[in-house]
Design a protein around this motif. Sequence first.
Motif, PDB file in Angstrom:
ATOM      1  N   LEU A  94       0.854  -1.195   0.000  1.00 17.29           N
ATOM      2  CA  LEU A  94       0.000   0.000   0.000  1.00 17.29           C
ATOM      3  C   LEU A  94       0.892   1.249   0.000  1.00 17.29           C
ATOM      4  CD1 LEU A  94      -2.495  -1.320   2.675  1.00 17.29           C
ATOM      5  CD2 LEU A  94      -2.886  -1.170   0.231  1.00 17.29           C
ATOM      6  N   GLN A  96       3.076   3.924   0.928  1.00 14.88           N
ATOM      7  CA  GLN A  96       3.753   4.114   2.217  1.00 14.88           C
ATOM      8  C   GLN A  96       3.699   5.552   2.709  1.00 14.88           C
ATOM      9  OE1 GLN A  96       5.561   1.107   3.673  1.00 14.88           O
ATOM     10  NE2 GLN A  96       3.953   0.468   2.267  1.00 14.88           N
ATOM     11  N   TYR A  97       3.414   6.484   1.808  1.00 16.38           N
ATOM     12  CA  TYR A  97       3.417   7.893   2.190  1.00 16.38           C
ATOM     13  C   TYR A  97       2.105   8.332   2.817  1.00 16.38           C
ATOM     14  CZ  TYR A  97       1.342   7.864  -2.474  1.00 16.38           C
ATOM     15  OH  TYR A  97       0.571   7.557  -3.577  1.00 16.38           O
ATOM     16  N   LEU A  98       1.148   7.395   2.903  1.00 18.34           N
ATOM     17  CA  LEU A  98      -0.171   7.759   3.449  1.00 18.34           C
ATOM     18  C   LEU A  98      -0.365   7.156   4.835  1.00 18.34           C
ATOM     19  CD1 LEU A  98      -2.370   7.032   0.300  1.00 18.34           C
ATOM     20  CD2 LEU A  98      -1.597   9.255   1.104  1.00 18.34           C
ATOM     21  N   GLN A 102      -5.871   8.244   5.506  1.00 25.03           N
ATOM     22  CA  GLN A 102      -5.698   8.908   4.193  1.00 25.03           C
ATOM     23  C   GLN A 102      -5.880   7.898   3.063  1.00 25.03           C
ATOM     24  OE1 GLN A 102      -1.769  10.550   4.649  1.00 25.03           O
ATOM     25  NE2 GLN A 102      -2.526  12.558   5.271  1.00 25.03           N
ATOM     26  N   GLU A 105      -9.445   7.007   2.587  1.00 25.25           N
ATOM     27  CA  GLU A 105     -10.150   8.149   2.016  1.00 25.25           C
ATOM     28  C   GLU A 105      -9.867   8.282   0.510  1.00 25.25           C
ATOM     29  OE1 GLU A 105     -11.016  12.535   3.759  1.00 25.25           O
ATOM     30  OE2 GLU A 105      -8.936  12.057   3.397  1.00 25.25           O
ATOM     31  N   LEU A 106      -8.574   8.189   0.165  1.00 26.93           N
ATOM     32  CA  LEU A 106      -8.205   8.350  -1.252  1.00 26.93           C
ATOM     33  C   LEU A 106      -8.737   7.206  -2.102  1.00 26.93           C
ATOM     34  CD1 LEU A 106      -4.549   9.693  -1.105  1.00 26.93           C
ATOM     35  CD2 LEU A 106      -6.666  10.919  -1.378  1.00 26.93           C
ATOM     36  N   PHE A 107      -8.611   5.970  -1.606  1.00 24.86           N
ATOM     37  CA  PHE A 107      -9.099   4.839  -2.401  1.00 24.86           C
ATOM     38  C   PHE A 107     -10.628   4.875  -2.504  1.00 24.86           C
ATOM     39  CE2 PHE A 107      -5.221   1.798  -1.904  1.00 24.86           C
ATOM     40  CZ  PHE A 107      -4.497   2.663  -2.720  1.00 24.86           C
ATOM     41  N   MET A 109     -12.347   7.616  -2.615  1.00 25.98           N
ATOM     42  CA  MET A 109     -12.638   8.645  -3.624  1.00 25.98           C
ATOM     43  C   MET A 109     -12.354   8.127  -5.035  1.00 25.98           C
ATOM     44  SD  MET A 109     -11.127  11.915  -1.587  1.00 25.98           S
ATOM     45  CE  MET A 109     -11.793  13.301  -2.443  1.00 25.98           C
ATOM     46  N   MET A 110     -11.282   7.343  -5.160  1.00 30.87           N
ATOM     47  CA  MET A 110     -10.971   6.773  -6.475  1.00 30.87           C
ATOM     48  C   MET A 110     -12.093   5.836  -6.924  1.00 30.87           C
ATOM     49  SD  MET A 110      -6.972   5.838  -6.593  1.00 30.87           S
ATOM     50  CE  MET A 110      -5.706   6.965  -6.102  1.00 30.87           C
ATOM     51  N   ARG A 115     -16.840  12.471   0.197  1.00 22.89           N
ATOM     52  CA  ARG A 115     -16.212  12.565   1.526  1.00 22.89           C
ATOM     53  C   ARG A 115     -17.227  12.346   2.647  1.00 22.89           C
ATOM     54  NH1 ARG A 115     -11.310  16.954   1.422  1.00 22.89           N
ATOM     55  NH2 ARG A 115      -9.712  15.350   1.467  1.00 22.89           N
ATOM     56  N   LYS A 138       1.382   6.362   9.733  1.00 27.51           N
ATOM     57  CA  LYS A 138       1.775   6.086   8.348  1.00 27.51           C
ATOM     58  C   LYS A 138       1.802   4.568   8.107  1.00 27.51           C
ATOM     59  CE  LYS A 138       3.141  10.226   6.803  1.00 27.51           C
ATOM     60  NZ  LYS A 138       2.743  11.052   5.804  1.00 27.51           N
ATOM     61  N   ARG A 140       3.819   2.873   6.449  1.00 32.08           N
ATOM     62  CA  ARG A 140       5.166   2.295   6.521  1.00 32.08           C
ATOM     63  C   ARG A 140       5.530   1.867   7.942  1.00 32.08           C
ATOM     64  NH1 ARG A 140       6.836   7.419   4.316  1.00 32.08           N
ATOM     65  NH2 ARG A 140       6.903   8.978   5.950  1.00 32.08           N
ATOM     66  N   GLN A 154      -9.365  -1.500   2.778  1.00 33.22           N
ATOM     67  CA  GLN A 154      -9.415  -0.762   1.508  1.00 33.22           C
ATOM     68  C   GLN A 154     -10.194  -1.531   0.444  1.00 33.22           C
ATOM     69  OE1 GLN A 154      -7.731  -1.352  -1.651  1.00 33.22           O
ATOM     70  NE2 GLN A 154      -6.959  -3.335  -0.931  1.00 33.22           N
TER      71      GLN A 154
END
Lengths: 310, 488
Positions: A94, A96-98, A102, A105-107, A109-110, A115, A138, A140, A154
Amino acid sequence: MAETIVSVRDVTKVYGGGLLRGGGFRALDGISIEVGRGQVFGLLGPNGAGKTTLVKILLGLARRTSGDAQLFGRPVGDAQARMRVGYLPEGHRLPQYLTGIQMLELFGMMCGRDREYLRKRIPELLEQVGMKDAAARKIREYSKGMTQRIGLAQAMIHEPDLVILDEPTDGVDPVGRAAVRQIVQNLKERGTTVFINSHLLQEVELICDRVVIMAKGKILREGSIAELTPRTGRYRFELEPAPPLLASLVGELGSNFEALPNGFELQLSDAELDQCVDRLRNARISIRGITARRLNLEQAFIQLVRKEPA
Amino acid sequence: MNRFTLKGLFLDALYQVLDNLGFRILLILFLVPVAMSFLVSFGEQEVSFLWAWDLRYVDLIPDGFGSGSGGAMPNPGEYQLPPGFRDSLLQTIATTLIDQVADKFGLVFGIAAISFYVPQMLERGAADVVFSKPVSRMALFLSRYVAGLIFVGVLALVLVGGTSLGLAVSSQYFDPGLLWSIVTLVYGFAIFHAISCTIGVFTRNSIASILLTLVFMPVNCGLHKGWESIVASERQEADYYARHPDKTPAIEEDSAAYATLRTGLTVYHVLAPKSRDATRIAQGWRKGFEPIAEFRDEDLGLEVLEPPAGFRREPRSSFEGDGLEWLAAVPEGSGEARWTLRSQDMEVIGTRSSLVKKLRKELSVDPVRSDISGRYTDRFEWVEDRGGEKRLRRRWVFQINSRILTLDYDAEATWARTPEQETAAQKFVASIQIEDALAQQMSQADYDSFFGWTAPWQFNAWFSVGTTIAFIVAVLALGIAKLKRIDF
């Protein structure tokens, strides 16, 4: 059969074929399956059987060489169809920067969710997979088990009609496995189709309605758990009371007699089974239960795969 | 793809940038000059640190910057820097920050910091998650590309916008043209980032993506420079033969190798991205860089960089009239020394050679061949007896286009011949620059001088931008086409 969610007909996948690269490797060889709404479908097979390739073709991650594959009556890869699918890949990585939140939320939205919807959905999903406390960290920083749990979340964030889980309990502790089983059960109850790819046959046996066993790109067997686990011809009798000298009463009818504290087990043919029941009743022994012994899925799987020529 | 999907992709790009270590390092580095621009105030004559600690520029430059003598300043306490010094200084600082730090160091560091975006997205495990979402591969690829542009856009905004704001607040200096550098920095980066993304798709390897992009940068630059040099040398040759028709050689065919090289470089120049033009465009939008010149004549392209040491310009004197005059008080003799620079029309005064002939006759002195900024010049020198005082006289005669220029020196002979005054005189003559001569010496300046929004197509900014954007689109399309064919 209920509405067909997954339909695969005579699908073949050859890797590396072509004029310059020769014949290539045949990962799938004429696979056909159908999965209906609300089913929990298990895909089993040894390494290299083609299970993941089949899943990737269903998701449009790999292209089929020939044959036809559809999701929800639409060609695989179609965005509308994929909008209704959740996927947890094996060995997934997945972003690593999220943080966990987050990422969900992003997946979400994708997958076209707004929201407002996600604000309600994310906390309940985190609760469900047991990741409420770590969701703001995070990804990571997650352990393997935590990554698997958030990965599962997810796959379900947009309440898909089909959830494809590739080794969902990989790296998850026994408590977590029970939670995954419960999640799958919940999905089934709300009518979601679940497609499970797993090496853990006991898990599959516990949660799947139908199973396909694959090897070398072909389907070896398909059916319900009962259909795939044949009777062994051995029966367990539970008696009340369990009298002494049972072996002399019924032992000669079949073979491999084994005395148990509340009964016995015996290898019998159908005719011998009738005779055995008659003798027990004539001796005024109450029969509390008769169970036909079956192979478990693991035994059936090993038996089947070993028969396959190398 | 609905608006939530688009928003999700944008947020994904933004989060990726904000989490990037390279981005954070550059952001901190770029905040230093921004902070300095707020804390240091540049005035016309002095610089003020933290609004409290004032220092005159002349005190910072003990050598006597601007005095023209190269030695100690005659009276540093009273010395006033010429108007425009501060603007030129700030322009130099801003240009160095943008063109050197941001455009060169920032570009290379930025590419190194984000070249892994696409390869990482295509790694086993990561690709399965991302590409199984109901988002097209093209959209996901472009979101990574946009992430890179956000990376540079934010940094450029911080550096250029922050510094401009700082200078406006603390020094009351504002150049709207500087803000265009935000666009041109992103534009320059967009070229190499497109290449990096597409290489990332083909190799699926971060190191290969970084290295190949970093190799492409100088190669691309070198090939364009090669084309510029060929065009410049051909133009210079044509100009030379136009001026010297008697020396025009018989028409010769170019060698096959040269013709192939020229065609190859021309094709490359047309098709390939012209990354260096981004800087040229940005420079064109900024306030013109005005070197601090004592005198400048735009029509003739003539500049006098500094006044003669110890002389002051007579304010009423005129270049086109009786000539610009610089006067100095001299302890010996009549007490005055004078330099005069005068421009006269050839129609009025005659040709340079006729004037030289006339002077030779009048003065009974043969001229010495000399040069001013590479121009053929005749120099006369004689001593004149004026009321019992020996005056040293020198006169330089040279020509720019249809103008005849004369530079006169008139001073008490003993004083004028002291080593200090001889050196000062030489330095003054050397400070006279003629632009055309400079341009001919530097072929590189040729492309720069032609480049513009209305120039012929090879040097045209619209053509440059158009072909570069077409290149970016083509490279991205190639990456998308390859990505669509990948089996994960």
